[in-house]
Write a protein that holds these residues in place. Structure first.
Motif, mmCIF file in Angstrom:
data_model
loop_
_atom_site.group_PDB
_atom_site.id
_atom_site.type_symbol
_atom_site.label_atom_id
_atom_site.label_comp_id
_atom_site.label_asym_id
_atom_site.label_seq_id
_atom_site.Cartn_x
_atom_site.Cartn_y
_atom_site.Cartn_z
ATOM 1 N N LEU A 159 8.589 2.590 5.335
ATOM 2 C CA LEU A 159 7.283 3.432 5.355
ATOM 3 C C LEU A 159 8.264 4.843 5.389
ATOM 4 C CD1 LEU A 159 6.391 3.331 9.360
ATOM 5 C CD2 LEU A 159 4.529 2.452 6.853
ATOM 6 N N ALA A 160 9.873 4.823 5.260
ATOM 7 C CA ALA A 160 9.816 5.610 4.321
ATOM 8 C C ALA A 160 9.884 5.316 2.734
ATOM 9 C CB ALA A 160 11.598 5.950 5.002
ATOM 10 N N GLY A 161 10.219 4.338 2.577
ATOM 11 C CA GLY A 161 9.773 4.185 0.994
ATOM 12 C C GLY A 161 8.151 3.898 0.940
ATOM 13 N N LEU A 162 7.485 3.549 1.488
ATOM 14 C CA LEU A 162 5.881 4.422 0.934
ATOM 15 C C LEU A 162 5.691 5.850 0.917
ATOM 16 C CD1 LEU A 162 4.064 1.834 2.914
ATOM 17 C CD2 LEU A 162 3.639 1.643 0.792
ATOM 18 N N GLY A 163 7.025 6.658 1.890
ATOM 19 C CA GLY A 163 6.392 8.206 1.824
ATOM 20 C C GLY A 163 6.979 9.223 0.466
ATOM 21 N N THR A 164 8.337 8.470 0.187
ATOM 22 C CA THR A 164 9.113 8.829 -1.078
ATOM 23 C C THR A 164 9.083 8.080 -1.812
ATOM 24 O OG1 THR A 164 10.708 6.652 0.086
ATOM 25 C CG2 THR A 164 10.924 9.692 0.927
ATOM 26 N N ASP A 165 7.362 7.199 -2.448
ATOM 27 C CA ASP A 165 6.630 6.368 -3.857
ATOM 28 C C ASP A 165 8.130 6.138 -4.518
ATOM 29 O OD1 ASP A 165 5.087 7.886 -3.840
ATOM 30 O OD2 ASP A 165 5.968 9.919 -4.211
ATOM 31 N N VAL A 166 9.152 4.989 -3.243
ATOM 32 C CA VAL A 166 10.483 4.083 -3.901
ATOM 33 C C VAL A 166 9.294 2.391 -3.339
ATOM 34 C CG1 VAL A 166 11.862 2.457 -2.713
ATOM 35 C CG2 VAL A 166 11.764 4.859 -2.614
ATOM 36 N N PHE A 167 7.897 2.243 -2.629
ATOM 37 C CA PHE A 167 6.944 1.614 -3.095
ATOM 38 C C PHE A 167 5.602 2.843 -3.030
ATOM 39 C CE2 PHE A 167 10.563 0.288 -0.038
ATOM 40 C CZ PHE A 167 10.577 -1.016 -0.213
ATOM 41 N N ASP A 168 4.966 1.421 -4.150
ATOM 42 C CA ASP A 168 3.458 2.013 -3.898
ATOM 43 C C ASP A 168 2.626 1.797 -3.093
ATOM 44 O OD1 ASP A 168 4.119 3.423 -6.175
ATOM 45 O OD2 ASP A 168 4.537 1.485 -7.603
ATOM 46 N N ASP A 169 2.598 0.406 -2.438
ATOM 47 C CA ASP A 169 2.174 -0.256 -2.062
ATOM 48 C C ASP A 169 2.589 -1.058 -0.742
ATOM 49 O OD1 ASP A 169 2.175 -2.264 -3.466
ATOM 50 O OD2 ASP A 169 0.999 -2.197 -4.776
ATOM 51 N N LEU A 170 2.037 -1.901 -0.160
ATOM 52 C CA LEU A 170 2.462 -3.071 0.602
ATOM 53 C C LEU A 170 3.217 -4.340 -0.550
ATOM 54 C CD1 LEU A 170 -0.771 -2.404 3.467
ATOM 55 C CD2 LEU A 170 2.371 -1.549 3.575
ATOM 56 N N GLU A 171 2.804 -4.708 -1.401
ATOM 57 C CA GLU A 171 3.064 -6.004 -1.916
ATOM 58 C C GLU A 171 4.180 -6.373 -2.104
ATOM 59 O OE1 GLU A 171 1.395 -8.197 -2.893
ATOM 60 O OE2 GLU A 171 -0.793 -7.301 -1.873
ATOM 61 N N PRO A 172 5.391 -5.429 -2.266
ATOM 62 C CA PRO A 172 6.678 -6.054 -2.728
ATOM 63 C C PRO A 172 7.198 -6.251 -0.381
ATOM 64 C CG PRO A 172 5.966 -3.920 -3.534
ATOM 65 C CD PRO A 172 5.278 -3.657 -2.381
ATOM 66 N N LEU A 173 6.451 -5.967 0.101
ATOM 67 C CA LEU A 173 6.930 -5.998 1.371
ATOM 68 C C LEU A 173 6.368 -7.617 2.054
ATOM 69 C CD1 LEU A 173 7.238 -5.793 4.489
ATOM 70 C CD2 LEU A 173 5.109 -4.808 5.131
ATOM 71 N N ARG A 174 4.771 -7.419 1.027
ATOM 72 C CA ARG A 174 4.663 -8.779 1.364
ATOM 73 C C ARG A 174 5.132 -10.173 0.715
ATOM 74 N NH1 ARG A 174 -0.762 -6.540 1.034
ATOM 75 N NH2 ARG A 174 -1.873 -6.018 2.694
ATOM 76 N N GLU A 175 5.741 -10.052 -0.481
ATOM 77 C CA GLU A 175 6.713 -10.490 -1.206
ATOM 78 C C GLU A 175 7.733 -11.017 -0.737
ATOM 79 O OE1 GLU A 175 6.198 -9.471 -4.868
ATOM 80 O OE2 GLU A 175 4.235 -9.371 -5.730
ATOM 81 N N SER A 176 8.535 -10.336 0.317
ATOM 82 C CA SER A 176 9.832 -9.506 0.514
ATOM 83 C C SER A 176 9.715 -11.060 1.725
ATOM 84 C CB SER A 176 10.507 -9.012 0.548
ATOM 85 O OG SER A 176 9.055 -8.121 2.014
ATOM 86 N N ILE A 177 8.807 -11.452 3.007
ATOM 87 C CA ILE A 177 8.836 -12.582 3.760
ATOM 88 C C ILE A 177 8.507 -13.473 3.733
ATOM 89 C CG2 ILE A 177 7.227 -12.302 6.538
ATOM 90 C CD1 ILE A 177 6.469 -9.453 5.760
ATOM 91 N N THR A 178 9.481 -14.674 4.354
ATOM 92 C CA THR A 178 9.371 -15.758 4.077
ATOM 93 C C THR A 178 9.055 -16.073 6.014
ATOM 94 O OG1 THR A 178 10.940 -15.557 2.376
ATOM 95 C CG2 THR A 178 11.168 -17.461 3.534
ATOM 96 N N VAL A 179 8.189 -17.118 5.489
ATOM 97 C CA VAL A 179 7.898 -17.181 7.611
ATOM 98 C C VAL A 179 9.235 -18.864 7.696
ATOM 99 C CG1 VAL A 179 6.422 -18.608 9.303
ATOM 100 C CG2 VAL A 179 5.876 -16.805 7.647
#
Length: 514
Positions: A453-473
């Motif tokens: 959330l901090a990354g979204l708020g400071t424009d380190v991330f533009d959207d949720l895609e980097p998060l989705r891509e980082s998760i491995t089930v």
């Protein structure tokens, strides 16, 4: 670990019921370092559950921030943003200097507000309350806790400048500013209108509090302020580092495992057991909770048990002394799991009701009490332990059915929280609910959600895609049809027990409080 000098980093810290944890991640959502610490809860009277905001919240943040920076080698000025999450929703009054006036009153595990709930229902009308805030008043509701404070501690109430939650208090210590995100405000019923995304004047007047007692609500990713000189001195963080508004721990956990699309859900195996579902449209399920998501444009439906992992801790501390002494690298829980795994589903005729601190949803009964039914001389400690795991599993199923009965989609389910590390417990819950659970090994949970959330708020991330891509089930826990069929029969007993024992539970609650 040495940092790359041109890299940006994000810090997330979560303050929970029994402990706090933190993480530093880089701009590709790789974990640089994580840490955790424990704290106690205060139980000054039966039904009262409190935290000392400075000793249990702020001191944890100072300790974790210092440790994470020291162990990571990340220069403080390379932290691009800070995201805080915390148990929700607590009620903490502060004075004009921002100092707590009393210990924080915690969420639905604190059940002191029966009278205040009745007063507000009579004064406003239960139907009108539901029309405005989309929730019935329960022990989870913060509005009755504020009224309790006003009625029982009037001198302190007169000195109160703001009512904060746990996340908001930590953010205020970091930045000097008072904030609250819309998701947490959604627990301040009847004071907050989740459709209008604002405090409701009619409800504030009905509760009888000044309008300026409540902070402005914002989205979790908005910048709340920047680290002050005094906060920098205490934590080792760089003065001026942006701090986002942040959110509650469970909803930050939704974000941490990428459960951010319609119907994405979590089973949270924590001190309390929680089921949360992300929704694209607002729903108001009867008997559960509904409130805005921490992400703008989304909503959440949820329910929570008053105790789950807390019962296992109680069992370990009171009955597993031998396992604690003989662990030899394994935890007492792991040893108990190994033995309980040898016992058949249903624990050879035992059913446990996990109402050890009353119960939140779906029954909403502070006088409910835990029971173990079916005991014989042939049952062992391991039988009771397995029955405890199963009792929480029945509680998850009860919530799952309540959600689906109200039209709430519960599609992909991810298991999170410390208890989810137990393969046995996940197996039991999947068998009882008939649901496949996705498990992310060594999940960082709420602190990662806060960092993102901090990354979204400071424009380190533009959207949720980097998060989705980082998760491995890493694992999928599938229900076993044969076990599910057997658990169906036990679940019927589970659902029958509470209505049959309710009056006796209430009488015992009254006798025990004398």
């Amino acid at each position: 670990m040495e940092s790359t000098m041109d890299e940006e980093y994000l810090l997330g810290i979560d303050v929970g019921t029994s402990g706090s944890s933190g993480v530093i991640v880089d701009s590709e959502v790789n974990t640089v370092v994580s840490a955790s610490t424990e704290h106690d809860v205060l139980v000054p009277k039966p039904g009262w559950v409190e935290h000392d905001a400075d000793e249990m919240w702020w001191d944890d943040v100072v300790e974790l921030a210092t440790e994470l920076l020291d162990r990571s080698g990340v220069p403080p000025e390379k932290i691009a943003g800070i995201g805080i999450s915390a148990l929700h929703a607590a009620m903490l009054p502060v004075d004009r200097r921002g100092e707590p006036l009393r210990p924080a009153i915690l969420y639905g595990v604190d059940t002191r507000t029966s009278e205040e709930i009745e007063i507000l229902n009579d004064r406003i009308g239960a139907e009108r309350i539901y029309d405005v805030c989309g929730n019935k008043l329960t022990f989870q509701s913060v509005g009755p806790k504020i009224l309790w404070y006003k009625r029982n501690e009037p001198e302190l109430f007169e000195r109160t400048d703001k009512i904060l939650d746990a996340t908001g208090y930590v953010v205020s210590r970091l930045t000097g500013n008072y904030t609250m995100d819309n998701a947490i405000a959604g627990y301040f019923h009847p004071l907050y209108d989740p459709t209008a995304l604002d405090w409701d004047d009619e409800m504030i007047d009905a509760v009888g509090i000044p309008h300026d007692l409540l902070p402005e609500t914002q989205w979790s990713t908005e910048i709340a302020g920047h680290v002050t000189e005094s906060a920098a001195s205490a934590t080792g963080l760089a003065e001026g580092t942006p701090v986002v508004v942040g959110t509650g721990d469970a909803i930050a956990s939704l974000v941490s495992v990428g459960a951010v699309d319609d119907g994405d859900s979590i089973f949270m195996y924590g001190t309390t057991g929680v089921i949360f579902t992300t929704l694209e449209n607002e729903r108001r399920p009867e008997g559960l909770w509904s409130f805005p998501h921490c992400l703008e444009g989304k909503y959440t439906a949820a329910g929570g048990m008053a105790t789950s992992g807390a019962i296992l801790k109680w069992f370990r501390d009171e009955f597993a002394f031998e396992e604690q002494q003989r662990a030899n690298g394994a935890t007492a829980y792991e040893l108990l799991d190994d033995r309980a795994a040898e016992i058949d589903p249903g624990s050879d005729g035992l059913v446990l009701l996990p109402y050890f601190s009353g119960e939140r949803t779906p029954i909403t009964d502070d006088s409910a009490r835990g029971t173990i039914t079916g005991l014989t001389l042939s049952h062992t400690k391991e039988h009771v332990y397995r029955a405890t795991l199963e009792g929480v599993g029945y509680g998850f199923r009860h919530h799952l059915e309540a959600m689906r009965d109200e039209g709430v989609p519960v599609d992909r389910v991810r298991a999170i929280g410390g208890g989810a590390r137990s393969e046995l417990w996940r197996d039991i819950v999947s068998d009882i609910t008939g649901v496949t659970q996705e498990y992310v090994a060594d999940p960082l949970g709420s602190p990662l959600g806060g960092a993102y959330l901090a990354g979204l708020g400071t424009d380190v991330f533009d959207d949720l895609e980097p998060l989705r891509e980082s998760i491995t089930v890493n694992e999928r826990t599938e229900p076993d049809p044969e076990s599910t069929a057997l658990y169906d029969e036990y679940y019927d007993v589970y659902r029958d027990l509470y209505p049959q024992l309710k009056d006796s539970m209430h009488r015992l609650s009254e006798l025990g409080s004398r």
